[in-house]
Design a protein around this motif. Sequence first.
Motif, mmCIF file in Angstrom:
data_model
loop_
_atom_site.group_PDB
_atom_site.id
_atom_site.type_symbol
_atom_site.label_atom_id
_atom_site.label_comp_id
_atom_site.label_asym_id
_atom_site.label_seq_id
_atom_site.Cartn_x
_atom_site.Cartn_y
_atom_site.Cartn_z
ATOM 1 N N UNK A 103 2.067 13.520 -7.163
ATOM 2 C CA UNK A 103 1.289 13.340 -5.939
ATOM 3 C C UNK A 103 -0.017 14.123 -6.016
ATOM 4 N N UNK A 104 -1.097 13.516 -5.543
ATOM 5 C CA UNK A 104 -2.391 14.191 -5.497
ATOM 6 C C UNK A 104 -2.315 15.298 -4.444
ATOM 7 N N UNK A 105 -2.620 16.500 -4.816
ATOM 8 C CA UNK A 105 -2.551 17.634 -3.903
ATOM 9 C C UNK A 105 -3.930 17.997 -3.385
ATOM 10 N N UNK A 142 -2.294 1.174 -8.999
ATOM 11 C CA UNK A 142 -3.376 0.209 -9.176
ATOM 12 C C UNK A 142 -4.607 0.513 -8.327
ATOM 13 N N UNK A 143 -4.489 1.333 -7.288
ATOM 14 C CA UNK A 143 -5.659 1.778 -6.532
ATOM 15 C C UNK A 143 -5.412 3.201 -6.037
ATOM 16 N N UNK A 144 -6.432 3.749 -5.397
ATOM 17 C CA UNK A 144 -6.334 5.042 -4.739
ATOM 18 C C UNK A 144 -6.773 4.844 -3.297
ATOM 19 N N UNK A 145 -5.936 5.240 -2.352
ATOM 20 C CA UNK A 145 -6.277 5.080 -0.939
ATOM 21 C C UNK A 145 -5.961 6.405 -0.258
ATOM 22 N N UNK A 146 -5.081 6.438 0.704
ATOM 23 C CA UNK A 146 -4.700 7.709 1.287
ATOM 24 C C UNK A 146 -4.604 7.690 2.791
ATOM 25 N N UNK A 197 -11.394 10.883 6.358
ATOM 26 C CA UNK A 197 -10.301 10.927 5.394
ATOM 27 C C UNK A 197 -9.596 12.272 5.543
ATOM 28 N N UNK A 198 -8.274 12.255 5.391
ATOM 29 C CA UNK A 198 -7.503 13.493 5.475
ATOM 30 C C UNK A 198 -6.919 13.878 4.115
ATOM 31 N N UNK A 199 -6.360 12.885 3.431
ATOM 32 C CA UNK A 199 -5.771 13.150 2.120
ATOM 33 C C UNK A 199 -5.783 11.878 1.300
ATOM 34 N N UNK A 200 -6.157 12.006 0.035
ATOM 35 C CA UNK A 200 -6.136 10.866 -0.872
ATOM 36 C C UNK A 200 -4.779 10.762 -1.562
ATOM 37 N N UNK A 201 -4.324 9.525 -1.798
ATOM 38 C CA UNK A 201 -3.080 9.270 -2.516
ATOM 39 C C UNK A 201 -3.277 8.104 -3.473
ATOM 40 N N UNK A 221 0.822 -1.198 0.000
ATOM 41 C CA UNK A 221 0.000 0.000 0.000
ATOM 42 C C UNK A 221 0.867 1.264 0.000
ATOM 43 N N UNK A 222 1.860 1.292 -0.873
ATOM 44 C CA UNK A 222 2.770 2.424 -0.957
ATOM 45 C C UNK A 222 2.098 3.598 -1.673
ATOM 46 N N UNK A 223 1.918 4.703 -0.950
ATOM 47 C CA UNK A 223 1.328 5.891 -1.537
ATOM 48 C C UNK A 223 2.326 6.642 -2.399
#
Length: 313
Positions: A311-313, A154-158, A255-259, A138-140
């Motif tokens: 990186x998603x900001x 492969x996914x979006x988590x955060x 949620x705080x931030x998506x990655x 689960x490396x962001x």
Amino acid sequence: MPRTRQTAAFALITVTALALGACGSGDPATSAAGAGSAEQGKIPTTDVVSSVKKNEDAAKLLPAKVRTAGTLTIAAAAGSPPSGAAYLEDGKTLAGVDVDFADAVAKALGLKPKREVAAFEAILPALGSGKYDLGTGNFGVTDERRKTIDFVTYINDGQGFAVRDDSDLKKVTDLTQLCGLTVATGAGTTFEATLDDNDQLCEDAGRKPYEVKTYADPSAVWISLQQGRSDIVMNTINGLRYGVAQLKGLRFLNEYKRLDVGFVFKKGTPLAPAFQAAVNGLKADGTYDRILKKWGTTGSAIETSQISPPEIK
């Protein structure tokens, strides 16, 4: 004044002892049904990989020596389901979103995965040394990490937070809300980095700094919260939803931030184009959706796999 750091070592706690099992969803709208195909308290074992066919177009993108060798060496971080891997009841078989995706991609590329469990914080340095072909856990995707490693998403988590039911916190939108609290998180993670990068905020606000306790064993993070040695946990969104569904007295905060999340490789890897094509092939044939449904993480779906996106900001 810099905040206080305490790195805590903790003995491995089994998944069974923690009663970790069915997972929550990364999508608040689907969290109530987050167990997917899993029963409460059971890690899902539905086979979503064996039906994967070889993707000839993707396999052609592999370096010739990799096709000849026919194997992939994978460093896998264990202990943080569902997006990370957890052990099944036999104590030796790993299961998780990242395991299913790695196995499915390997099958699509006509390769045999050779998986070795490694500490999360040790995986990235090991990639640089050439010990493994890739890492999972689960490396962001962050701009800082992109300087030294490559990703195939492969996914979006955060990032998110969880607390005990007796906490007064309702939502964390600013890290100054953590001032004076003890925050538990995983060692070597984006959460630790985020807390490090913002440790001056409380001082600037004239408030007591937050204290961070980092743990190499993910299960120890939860125990610190349950036992009152920390006030709040910062972890993956999917992992937090998963954990609070299984552990009494805890609740997901927000949620705080998506990655974006991806497979990690040594910088400049020639494997990235093949992996990207394989992931997108899994989306096209339906395997991708079956994996996410199995783990109750459909809210983490991405539109298309990318190689080291910003990186998603």
